[in-house]
Design an enzyme around this catalytic site. Structure first.
Site, PDB file in Angstrom:
ATOM      1  N   GLU A  40       0.623  -1.015  -0.020  1.00  0.00           N
ATOM      2  CA  GLU A  40      -0.366   0.153   0.125  1.00  0.00           C
ATOM      3  C   GLU A  40       0.647   1.107   0.036  1.00  0.00           C
ATOM      4  O   GLU A  40       1.523   1.395   0.833  1.00  0.00           O
ATOM      5  CB  GLU A  40      -0.801  -0.291   1.012  1.00  0.00           C
ATOM      6  CG  GLU A  40      -1.812   1.170   1.101  1.00  0.00           C
ATOM      7  CD  GLU A  40      -2.681   0.877   2.595  1.00  0.00           C
ATOM      8  OE1 GLU A  40      -2.948  -0.156   2.859  1.00  0.00           O
ATOM      9  OE2 GLU A  40      -3.243   1.889   2.498  1.00  0.00           O
ATOM     10  N   ARG A 265       4.595 -13.444   9.806  1.00  0.00           N
ATOM     11  CA  ARG A 265       5.640 -11.652   9.430  1.00  0.00           C
ATOM     12  C   ARG A 265       6.513 -11.730   9.800  1.00  0.00           C
ATOM     13  O   ARG A 265       6.236 -12.532  11.294  1.00  0.00           O
ATOM     14  CB  ARG A 265       4.724 -10.614   9.804  1.00  0.00           C
ATOM     15  CG  ARG A 265       4.464 -10.235  10.960  1.00  0.00           C
ATOM     16  CD  ARG A 265       3.496  -9.429  11.149  1.00  0.00           C
ATOM     17  NE  ARG A 265       3.109  -8.142  11.006  1.00  0.00           N
ATOM     18  CZ  ARG A 265       2.850  -7.582   9.595  1.00  0.00           C
ATOM     19  NH1 ARG A 265       1.783  -8.049   9.156  1.00  0.00           N
ATOM     20  NH2 ARG A 265       3.516  -6.366   9.641  1.00  0.00           N
ATOM     21  N   LYS A 275       3.537   0.066   9.879  1.00  0.00           N
ATOM     22  CA  LYS A 275       3.502   1.702   8.667  1.00  0.00           C
ATOM     23  C   LYS A 275       3.350   2.865   9.324  1.00  0.00           C
ATOM     24  O   LYS A 275       3.689   3.830   9.481  1.00  0.00           O
ATOM     25  CB  LYS A 275       3.352   1.905   7.900  1.00  0.00           C
ATOM     26  CG  LYS A 275       3.840   1.526   6.720  1.00  0.00           C
ATOM     27  CD  LYS A 275       3.636   1.413   5.879  1.00  0.00           C
ATOM     28  CE  LYS A 275       3.081   0.364   4.769  1.00  0.00           C
ATOM     29  NZ  LYS A 275       2.411  -0.011   3.841  1.00  0.00           N
TER      30      LYS A 275
END
Ligand code: ATP
Ligand code: MG
Length: 560
Positions: A40, A265, A275
């Site tokens: 993104e 992850r 983020k």
């Protein structure tokens, strides 16, 4: 790390690579392999993304498939072109090539809209006018089923009309949403009539003001994979619960079905990777920017002097598994050291300078010592290290009252200068406060260039620079940005765990003359000190700034 089932390549196979190899062997998808990396564009890439990149691009590369770069830009308010360019630059730097395969979810807006209409016509979607709060109340809990909303009973015609009017901008933000009509009693909460479209009167970086309704991530993601005919849609574990929803949309629409696989992850100690948090560190000026050398971003690591290959090696070493775990930061640092130990040119720099005058060396004389650029890599060539009457050594290499085992300089003691002479300290000069500001030494000409003279037993070798030719530099030494392994713990504020001493600045330091034209981000080994590179942002001719990339050894482990 999974090392079972060794592949034919040297790389250990992980469960994803096994699945891909098996699918290819069975000619599933006609032997086609397509993966994708779907960032993104709302921030810079970090080391966690690198894990996903190395996996997606790596698998495709190894097996002759393709890997798409897809910008998941369904959210108009958060995305910026700056991030798109930065993401592309980071990918190229890491050494991956997406070729022609650059895609944007926003390019699929019209198709996604048509698919939403198709679901409405099939009685599988409806327009909701309850508020978010009211919807939450009807959603139930993990242990109790949800309740059907009155809007669920709207006719297909009414839904079609309302959805079109949503598109046409007749309603305010949040006034309505389009929902999938699945099952309000489903055990998986994601299937309790999730939102597909929301109203947002916002400018989009690519579609401008064409749209005031935007698809939810869950309605866009699986179909984007389908449009691009992704065969193996690889994502992190938190999306496992969404997979039934993606599959439901694909099945209702009767379109190409990619298979989603979830892996753990990367969580890295002493680091935050969300983020939102990275953005906050930048916005609140707790770091100097996204490319602050202490940031876990790829731009930060590049500026710090981490070689791309070290990051790829790291991703290989940690492997790909199915259970969440924390990786120690020292594993990454060890990859950086291993790489730089092989490749970094050697040089000398004195960070805490103490002047030494060689009293028996002629004042106007200067000579060059011949030294290797890299002691184990003769093909890298030689360098010339200037020497003259005045030099700098590191303050820490002198002790007035040294213990027996201190093999460096002290009163009446001898030490060998790296590539230079053996010198002996005869006199100490102090300032008014009593601080040592200069040493007076004599040298042994028979030991020039580090040649051992007969019968000499001088144990210590120290680094030094010639005062006449050295270039003054600023040295920035970095430590971990956080002082605890899991910043913020489960509920705390990660910002309270920031390490106040994560940046130490030393100036003036003195570096070997050859470093005046060091290329930014290319690391050198400053002998005995660690690896350092010129800073790409702040280093200028005449005002050089060097970043410490990594120490020579894992000093943190010792300190604990
Ligand atoms: P946020 O921090 O806002 O949740 P994100 O890190 O998920 O965002 P995306 O841009 O959506 O950011 O991520 C792109 C891809 O990178 C996704 O496929 C995601 O699974 C993967 N990814 C993100 N963080 C990690 C991580 N720590 N380890 C492995 N893969 C990751
Ligand atoms: Mg995400």
């Amino acid at each position: 790390m999974s090392t079972e089932a060794q592949g034919t390549e040297s790389r250990p196979r992980d469960f994803i690579r096994n699945i891909v190899a098996e699918d290819l062997a069975n000619n599933k998808h006609d032997g086609r392999l397509a993966t994708r990396f779907p960032p993104e564009p709302n921030g810079y890439l970090h080391i966690g993304h690198a894990k996903s990149i190395c996996l997606n691009f790596g698998v495709a590369e190894e097996q002759g498939g393709v890997c798409h770069l897809r910008f998941d830009d369904t959210n108009p308010v958060k995305e910026e072109t700056e991030f798109i360019e930065a993401i592309k630059a980071d990918l190229s730097w890491l050494g991956f090539d997406w070729g022609e395969n650059e895609y944007y979810s926003s390019d699929y807006f019209e198709q996604l809209y048509q698919w939403a209409v198709q679901l409405i016509k099939a009685g599988k979607a409806y327009v909701e006018d309850l508020s978010g709060e009211e919807m939450r109340k009807l959603r139930g809990t993990l242990t109790e089923p949800g309740t059907n909303s009155p809007s669920r009973e709207r006719s297909v015609e009414e839904n079609l009309d309302l959805f079109e009017r949503m598109r046409n901008g007749e309603f305010a933000d949040g006034a309505k949403v389009l929902r999938a009509k699945i099952d309000m009693a489903a055990a998986n909460m994601n299937l309790r009539d999730p939102a597909m479209y929301r109203i947002l009167h916002a400018h989009h970086h690519r579609t401008g003001n064409d749209w005031c309704i935007y698809p939810m991530y869950d309605f866009a993601h699986g179909q984007s994979d389908s449009i691009e005919r992704i065969t193996h849609s690889i994502c992190t574990l938190e999306f496992a619960d969404h997979r039934p929803l993606y599959d439901w949309f694909i099945e209702q629409l009767g379109i190409f079905a990619p298979h989603q696989y979830e892996f753990a992850r990367l969580n890295l100690g002493y680091t935050v990777m969300s983020k939102r948090k990275l953005q906050q560190l930048v916005a609140e000026q707790l770091v100097s920017g996204w490319d602050d050398p202490r940031m876990p971003t790829l731009v930060g690591m590049r500026r710090r002097g981490y070689p791309a290959q070290a990051i790829r090696t790291f991703c290989e070493r940690i492997g790909v598994g199915k259970s969440d775990s924390w990786i120690d930061l020292s594993v990454l640092e060890e990859c950086v050291r291993d790489e730089l130990n092989e490749t970094a040119p050697r040089a000398m720099c004195v960070v805490k300078p103490l002047k030494v005058v060689i009293t028996d060396y002629p004042e106007d004389q200067q000579e060059m010592f011949d030294a290797p650029i890299h002691p184990q890599q003769p093909q890298m060539g030689r360098r010339q290290v200037p020497f003259s009457r005045e030099i700098y050594i590191d303050r820490d290499d002198f002790m007035e009252d040294p213990p027996k085992k201190f093999f460096r300089l002290g009163p009446d003691r001898e030490v060998r200068l790296r590539y230079g002479f053996v010198i002996k300290c005869n006199e100490i000069i102090r300032d008014d406060s009593g601080e040592v500001i200069e040493l007076r030494c004599t040298h042994d000409p028979a030991t020039a260039g580090g040649v051992a003279a007969e019968g000499r037993k001088v144990k210590g070798i120290i680094h030094w620079v010639c005062a006449k030719t050295a270039v003054p530099v600023e040295v920035r030494q970095y430590d971990r940005l956080f002082q605890v392994e899991q910043p913020g713990g489960k509920e705390g504020d990660y910002r309270e765990d920031i390490n106040a001493d994560s940046l130490q600045v030393f100036t003036p330091c003195y570096a070997e003359a050859g470093l005046a034209d060091a290329e930014p981000t290319v690391a050198y080994q400053f002998e005995r000190l660690g690896y350092f590179c010129a800073d790409s942002r702040d280093s200028k001719p005449g005002a050089l700034v060097f970043n410490r990339t990594v120490t020579l050894r894992d000093s943190w482990a010792k300190a604990k």
